[in-house]
Write an enzyme that holds these catalytic residues in place. Structure first.
Site, PDB file in Angstrom:
ATOM      1  N   ASP A  10       1.983  14.644  -6.053  1.00  0.00           N
ATOM      2  CA  ASP A  10       2.073  14.777  -4.589  1.00  0.00           C
ATOM      3  C   ASP A  10       3.534  15.157  -4.290  1.00  0.00           C
ATOM      4  OD1 ASP A  10       1.795  14.201  -1.728  1.00  0.00           O
ATOM      5  OD2 ASP A  10       2.865  12.337  -2.180  1.00  0.00           O
ATOM      6  N   ASP A  12       5.354  15.061  -0.516  1.00  0.00           N
ATOM      7  CA  ASP A  12       6.026  14.273   0.533  1.00  0.00           C
ATOM      8  C   ASP A  12       5.894  12.778   0.285  1.00  0.00           C
ATOM      9  OD1 ASP A  12       4.864  16.878   2.456  1.00  0.00           O
ATOM     10  OD2 ASP A  12       6.989  16.415   2.289  1.00  0.00           O
ATOM     11  N   GLU A  19       9.707  12.521   4.949  1.00  0.00           N
ATOM     12  CA  GLU A  19       9.093  12.390   6.271  1.00  0.00           C
ATOM     13  C   GLU A  19      10.059  12.042   7.399  1.00  0.00           C
ATOM     14  OE1 GLU A  19       5.022  13.364   5.130  1.00  0.00           O
ATOM     15  OE2 GLU A  19       6.317  13.525   6.886  1.00  0.00           O
ATOM     16  N   GLY A  54       0.667  18.975   9.334  1.00  0.00           N
ATOM     17  CA  GLY A  54       1.519  19.020  10.525  1.00  0.00           C
ATOM     18  C   GLY A  54       0.802  19.514  11.765  1.00  0.00           C
ATOM     19  N   ARG A  57      -1.408  16.870  12.906  1.00  0.00           N
ATOM     20  CA  ARG A  57      -0.646  15.731  13.451  1.00  0.00           C
ATOM     21  C   ARG A  57      -0.240  15.999  14.895  1.00  0.00           C
ATOM     22  NH1 ARG A  57       3.210  14.847   9.206  1.00  0.00           N
ATOM     23  NH2 ARG A  57       1.329  14.116   8.188  1.00  0.00           N
ATOM     24  N   LYS A  86       8.309  24.528  13.570  1.00  0.00           N
ATOM     25  CA  LYS A  86       8.696  23.301  12.835  1.00  0.00           C
ATOM     26  C   LYS A  86       8.972  23.633  11.364  1.00  0.00           C
ATOM     27  CE  LYS A  86       7.403  19.933   9.913  1.00  0.00           C
ATOM     28  NZ  LYS A  86       6.731  19.990   8.600  1.00  0.00           N
ATOM     29  N   THR A 124      -0.471  18.098   0.821  1.00  0.00           N
ATOM     30  CA  THR A 124      -0.981  18.545   2.112  1.00  0.00           C
ATOM     31  C   THR A 124       0.013  19.474   2.807  1.00  0.00           C
ATOM     32  OG1 THR A 124      -2.091  16.424   2.342  1.00  0.00           O
ATOM     33  CG2 THR A 124      -1.804  17.694   4.341  1.00  0.00           C
ATOM     34  N   THR A 125       1.253  19.402   2.392  1.00  0.00           N
ATOM     35  CA  THR A 125       2.277  20.143   3.130  1.00  0.00           C
ATOM     36  C   THR A 125       2.131  21.648   2.940  1.00  0.00           C
ATOM     37  OG1 THR A 125       4.619  20.036   3.741  1.00  0.00           O
ATOM     38  CG2 THR A 125       4.141  20.241   1.392  1.00  0.00           C
TER      39      THR A 125
HETATM   40  C1  XBP Z   1       2.309  14.934   3.628  1.00  0.00           C
HETATM   41  C2  XBP Z   1       1.718  15.534   4.840  1.00  0.00           C
HETATM   42  C3  XBP Z   1       2.302  16.796   5.381  1.00  0.00           C
HETATM   43  C4  XBP Z   1       3.744  16.547   5.821  1.00  0.00           C
HETATM   44  C5  XBP Z   1       4.199  17.596   6.804  1.00  0.00           C
HETATM   45  O1  XBP Z   1       1.871  15.719   2.577  1.00  0.00           O
HETATM   46  O2  XBP Z   1       0.747  15.022   5.358  1.00  0.00           O
HETATM   47  O3  XBP Z   1       1.520  17.168   6.502  1.00  0.00           O
HETATM   48  O4  XBP Z   1       3.795  15.304   6.509  1.00  0.00           O
HETATM   49  O5  XBP Z   1       4.073  18.890   6.217  1.00  0.00           O
HETATM   50  P1  XBP Z   1       1.777  15.134   1.046  1.00  0.00           P
HETATM   51  P2  XBP Z   1       3.380  20.062   7.071  1.00  0.00           P
HETATM   52  O6  XBP Z   1       2.139  13.650   1.053  1.00  0.00           O
HETATM   53  O7  XBP Z   1       0.348  15.391   0.634  1.00  0.00           O
HETATM   54  O8  XBP Z   1       2.789  15.949   0.285  1.00  0.00           O
HETATM   55  O9  XBP Z   1       3.963  19.991   8.461  1.00  0.00           O
HETATM   56  O10 XBP Z   1       3.731  21.325   6.339  1.00  0.00           O
HETATM   57  O11 XBP Z   1       1.908  19.727   7.024  1.00  0.00           O
HETATM   58 MG    MG Z   2       2.689  11.947   0.077  1.00  0.00          MG
END
Ligand code: XBP
Ligand code: MG
Length: 254
Positions: A10, A12, A19, A54, A57, A86, A124-125
Site C-alpha cells: 500500500d 498512503d 495524509e 480523493g 472523499r 488537489k 487507492t491514490t
Molecule cells: C489512501 C487513499 C487515497 C489518498 C488520497 O490510499 O484513500 O485516496 O487518501 O489520494 P492508499 P487521492 O492508503 O490505498 O494508498 O486524492 O489521489 O485519492
Molecule cells: Mg493506506
C-alpha cells in the site's frame, strides 16, 4: 505452505505518512484556490478518511458534512475538477521532497530487491502520486522495481473492496499463497485480506485504533538500526525490525 515470493505495498500511510501533512494540505490549497471556505482540520480529515479516493472523499464531505451545498454543475464533475487541482498541489509537494518515506521503508525495499523478492504496489491514490513519490525518494529508475503500480481508478471499486490487490496479483501472475501485503488502515486491511492476502500492518496516528484481526503482525513502524519496532499485535521472535529474514519467519508462522 507456499514460500514467500512477492510483496504488495500500500502507499498512503504505509510507504509514507502522507495524509495529514500531504493530501490534507493539498486538498485545502485546492479549496482556497476555488474560493471555497472549506478547510479540513486534521480531525475532520481523520473522519473523512473513512472514504478512500480523493474524489469520493470530496463528495462524501459535500453529502455528509455540509448543509444544502448547491452548485450550478454536476457534483461528480465539480469534485473531479477540484481533485485535479488537489493532485497538482500534492505532486508539487512530492517534487519538493516534502513527503518523506516512513522509517525502514527505504531499507526494506532495497533489501527485498537484493533478495530477489518480487514487488508491486496496490493503492487507492492517483497513479502519478506513486511515481512522483518513488522518483523523489529513490530516483526515477525505482518505478521499474515494482512490476505493477495498481492505483486509483484502474479498478471499479476502491478499498475496502479487494479489487486493487486482485488486479495487482493478476497483472503479476502471482497467487495470494506466495504473497504478503503491507497495509496501514482498516480499509486497506479489509481490501488485502479480502483478496486472500496475509497482511503485515504498520499503523499511524490515524489508524492506531483500527482493528486488524488475524494480521501477520501489527507494528508501530518497520523499524531500523537503533530504532526497534513496537509489536502491537502478533509475534516478532528475536527480530527488532522488519527485514527479509523477519518476513520469511513471519510468513512461516501463518
Ligand atoms: C489512501 C487513499 C487515497 C489518498 C488520497 O490510499 O484513500 O485516496 O487518501 O489520494 P492508499 P487521492 O492508503 O490505498 O494508498 O486524492 O489521489 O485519492
Ligand atoms: Mg493506506
Amino acid at each position: 505452505m507456499s514460500k514467500l515470493t512477492t510483496l504488495l505495498f500500500d502507499v498512503d500511510g504505509t510507504l509514507a505518512d502522507t495524509e495529514a501533512a500531504g493530501h490534507r494540505v493539498a486538498f485545502n490549497k485546492a479549496f482556497a484556490e476555488a474560493g471555497l471556505d472549506w478547510n479540513w482540520s486534521k480531525e475532520t480529515y481523520g473522519e473523512l478518511l473513512a472514504v478512500t479516493g480523493g474524489k469520493e472523499r470530496i463528495k462524501f464531505f459535500i453529502d455528509d458534512f455540509l448543509e444544502d451545498f448547491t452548485i450550478d454543475q454536476e457534483i461528480t464533475e465539480f469534485a473531479a475538477s477540484l481533485h485535479q487541482r488537489k493532485t497538482h498541489y500534492y505532486l508539487e509537494m512530492l517534487q519538493q521532497g516534502e513527503i518523506p518515506l516512513r522509517t525502514g521503508v527505504k531499507r526494506l525495499i532495497n533489501e527485498a530487491r537484493a533478495a530477489g523478492l518480487r514487488m508491486g504496489i496496490a493503492t487507492t491514490t492517483t497513479p502519478a502520486n506513486v511515481t512522483y513519490l518513488l522518483s523523489s525518494m529513490f530516483g526515477e529508475e525505482s518505478i521499474a522495481w515494482f512490476e505493477v503500480i495498481a492505483a486509483g481508478d484502474i479498478v471499479p471499486a476502491k478499498k475496502p473492496a479487494p479489487d486493487i490487490f486482485q488486479y495487482a496479483m493478476q497483472e503479476m501472475k502471482v497467487s495470494a499463497e506466495e504473497t504478503m501485503a503491507f497495509e496501514d488502515s482498516a480499509n486497506g486491511f479489509l481490501s488485502s485480506t479480502g483478496a486472500g492476502l496475509s497482511t503485515l500492518v504498520t499503523v499511524n496516528d490515524y489508524t492506531a485504533n483500527d482493528t486488524f484481526n488475524d494480521a501477520l503482525a501489527v507494528l508501530d513502524q518497520l523499524g531500523d538500526e537503533g530504532q526497534p519496532f513496537k509489536v502491537l499485535q502478533g509475534a516478532s521472535g528475536e527480530h527488532t525490525m522488519v527485514d527479509v529474514d523477519y518476513l520469511h519467519w513471519l510468513f512461516a508462522q501463518r
